[in-house]
Design an enzyme around this catalytic site. Structure first.
Site, PDB file in Angstrom:
ATOM      1  CD  GLU A 186      -1.762  -2.626   1.093  1.00 40.49           C
ATOM      2  OE1 GLU A 186      -0.572  -2.761   1.629  1.00 40.49           O
ATOM      3  OE2 GLU A 186      -2.555  -3.215   0.851  1.00 40.49           O
ATOM      4  CG  HIS A 228     -11.001  -8.326   6.652  1.00 43.20           C
ATOM      5  ND1 HIS A 228     -10.044  -8.961   7.160  1.00 43.20           N
ATOM      6  CD2 HIS A 228     -10.589  -8.245   5.064  1.00 43.20           C
ATOM      7  CE1 HIS A 228      -9.144  -9.387   6.174  1.00 43.20           C
ATOM      8  NE2 HIS A 228      -9.400  -9.052   4.945  1.00 43.20           N
TER       9      HIS A 228
END
Ligand SMILES: Cc1ncc(C[n+]2csc(CCOP(=O)(O)OP(=O)(O)O)c2C)c(N)n1
Ligand SMILES: [Mg+2]
Length: 658
Positions: free
Chosen positions: A397, A464
């Site tokens: 990322e 998540h």
């Protein structure tokens, strides 16, 4: 030290000498000013000039260089007027940051230089982005970026090298191995023989260069640059050199053994080269003196200009306005043909239409190409737009968000899909320090949209399920958008992509396939900073965004007698305070429903704003309803207990009774 002048002519040989002399003499002057308390901090590149000068001399002026804190020679070789550098260091308006950042922490498009942020490593990823842009535009240019050997221990560096190799980007990655990172010697920094060896692990070519030998630096870099322009690829170059002064002047060099200092002192890049030129009959003692006199005169003249410049004055309004690049929002009206779509379809269609509208828009993310992304938003995009524009990325990322920053510097737009918004933590630094601060620091916008699939209610556990908008709403320089409906999502995404500033675009996973709406089929935009009043009412104002809007709607469906005004914020930064205040002034009661855990969420700020601006209209304390201050648990019954969803009804009824 042996010098090989190859077929360089006298003019070039002398120019390289003068180019090294200039930063050395500037530094000597700065050390005096530092002792006199006239400048605040100094990172010395004395003894390392051959690298900055040799590398920059091998580049074309239109090619980008990304230097670090010891690379004064890059700036002087690019011939930035010295008074502008001095003004920069004195925090004056003729510098490059309007007094907002210090030393070499600036970039300048005028000279194709992109200065560092303090965090060192991100420079490599930004270089990837600039190089990607030049490769996509087939510009036949190289991008050159620097780091010290200490910086190579950062994850960003590994990520960026890997991306550059996988994508075969034309970057010359330069490591200046000067023996120390602050006080840490190389044997406490890494455990391989040469840092250049790491290239093998990335599938990359590498070279080791004597960084104190200007001709070796220049000739090798010139040859590598020419080769990379024709055959785009990354190369890792390790320059062996030594830091002759402290990390910065105040910290000294006590921890460096004297023998090492003496050994490297004998290898001084300027003294040795000067002797070589004299031995070759290309330079006389008289010329050396003359060059020095000329440069010192230039330094003094330019210092006078910088000193004569008035201290900077600014206002809060000026400062606030420079946080974002101004954006002239142009409304594109919707067409009348509508089609029922789920949130996921509306986002996919909006993104596709933006790709059609902007030839310069690149999508990057894990599994976004053939696979279509884990939520299938980019399904079919590769077929339509090709793999250059729809790019699968390695799992990194930081490097990809930095690459997006680099694309923006080179004039391209990008959308980065975070696979789950939770994973933005692995790219947090470039978001909050690079994207957010660049425009304020040196007028460089970050034309980047981060798509953030987020939210709970899907039994996905602590990693998540987060809705992490509050990490970003508190960072000046970012825009944060959080639609609750397909119609809004499509129009706001189009605006996010048009907006030249960094936008975090939150997409609630639980809404993706559960919320449907008639959505115009053509491209259209919706402005930021305008909340939607979904229900008008007199008794209470409900403020929500994202999934919480639907929780509020469901609650109101159960209680048709409640005369509530429901505001869907749609964008959190900018925040439509006017709609909030007008409503609260009318109803006298406000309840804010937020999915995120309570403490430090945006509900707290909205509550504070209402107290400050509407206090005399209030008939009850402002109520925040938010999730538990715990990580988000996995199993349904615990997640249900965690979420604010089921608490809202009770709190609403209580506040109405107040
Ligand atoms: C992320 C981060 N951690 C720590 C620092 C503090 N710091 C600034 S420069 C530096 C040493 C860098 O060493 P190296 O990369 O070898 O460069 P050199 O100073 O030797 O040129 C450190 C520890 C920082 N700026 N950023
Ligand atoms: Mg070092």
């Amino acid at each position: 030290m042996t010098f090989d002048k190859k077929n360089l002519d006298k003019v070039t040989l002398i120019q390289l000498y003068k180019r090294m002399l200039k930063p050395r003499l500037i530094e000597e002057k700065m050390l005096i000013l530092l002792r006199q308390g006239k400048i605040s901090k100094w990172f010395s590149g004395i003894g390392q000039e051959a690298i900055s000068v040799g590398v920059t001399s091998a580049m074309l002026n239109e090619e980008y260089i990304l230097p670090m804190h010891r690379n004064l020679g890059v700036f002087t070789t690019r011939e930035i007027p010295l008074h502008r550098l001095f003004s920069q260091w004195q925090g004056k308006a003729n510098g490059f940051t309007k007094g907002r950042d210090r030393s070499f922490h600036f970039g300048t498009q005028e000279f194709n230089i992109v200065g560092m942020i303090s965090h060192l490593g991100p420079q490599f990823g930004v270089a990837d982005g600039i190089a990607l842009a030049s490769k996509l535009k087939d510009k036949k240019q190289v991008t050159t970026v620097f780091t010290g050997e200490g910086g190579t221990s950062e994850g960003d560096i590994h990520e960026a090298l890997n991306v550059a190799s996988v994508w075969q980007l034309p970057v010359l990655f330069c490591i200046e191995n000067n023996g120390y990172g602050l006080s840490t010697p190389t044997n406490e920094q890494y455990n391989c023989k040469d840092l250049a060896d790491r290239a093998l692990g990335y599938g990359m070519e590498s070279h080791i260069i004597n960084g104190n030998n200007i001709l070796e630096v220049y000739n090798t870099m010139d040859q590598l640059a020419k080769s990379v322009r024709e055959n785009p690829r990354p190369i890792l170059i390790e320059f062996k050199t030594f830091r002759m002064r402290g990390h910065e002047e105040a910290s000294g060099t006590k921890y460096v053994p004297q023998a090492l200092m003496d050994q490297w002192s004998a290898k001084d890049p300027i003294d040795n080269y000067e002797q070589f030129l004299k031995d070759e009959g290309l330079l006389t003692a008289g010329e050396v003196t003359q060059f020095k006199v000329e440069i010192i005169q230039e330094i003094n003249d330019n210092l006078d200009i910088a000193y004569a410049e008035k201290p900077i004055v600014s206002t809060e309004t000026v400062e606030l306005n420079d946080v974002y690049q101004s954006f002239d929002y142009k409304e594109t009206k919707e067409n009348s043909i509508k089609k029922e779509q789920r949130l996921v379809d509306a986002i996919a269609e909006g993104l596709k239409q933006s790709m059609e509208k902007h030839d310069d828009l690149i999508i990057m993310g894990q599994d976004v190409a053939e696979y279509g992304g884990v939520f299938k938003i980019t399904d079919g995009f590769v077929k339509q737009f090709g793999k250059d524009r729809v790019r699968n990325t390695p799992i990194c990322e930081s490097a990809i968000i930095e690459t997006a920053m680099g694309l923006s510097i080179a004039g391209l737009k990008s959308v980065v899909e975070l696979q789950f918004s939770d994973f933005v933590t692995s790219g947090f630094n470039p978001v909050v320090n690079y994207l957010a601060k660049s425009h304020y620091r040196w007028n460089q916008n970050a034309d980047v949209v981060l798509r953030m699939p987020c939210g709970a209610g899907v039994a996905a556990g602590p990693f998540h399920s987060q809705t992490n908008e509050a990490w970003f709403t508190k960072t000046p320089g970012l825009k944060v958008v959080y639609p609750a409906f397909p119609y809004d999502a499509k129009g706001l995404l189009a605006t996010a992509i048009n907006d030249p500033n960094p936008v975090l675009f939150f997409e609630h996973k639980a809404l993706y396939r559960s919320i449907r709406q008639d959505v115009p089929t053509d491209y259209y935009t919706i402005p930021f900073g305008q909340a939607a009043t979904l229900k008008t009412g007199e008794d209470i104002t409900i403020i929500a965004y994202g999934a919480a809007v639907h929780w509020a709607l469901n609650t109101l469906d159960k209680h048709p007698n409640i005369n509530a005004e429901l505001i869907d914020l749609r964008s959190l930064q900018p925040l439509d305070t006017e709609t909030i205040y007008n409503s609260v002034k009318k109803t006298g009661k406000a309840i804010i429903l937020q999915e995120d855990s309570l403490f430090g969420g945006i509900a707290s700020d909205i509550s504070a704003l209402i107290m400050e601006h509407c206090f005399k209209y209030l008939d009850a304390p402002v109520k925040r309803v938010a999730s538990l201050d715990t990580p988000i648990p996995f199993i349904n019954q615990l997640e249900d207990q965690y979420l604010s969803r089921d608490k809202f009804e009770g709190e609403l009824l209580k506040l109405l009774q107040y």
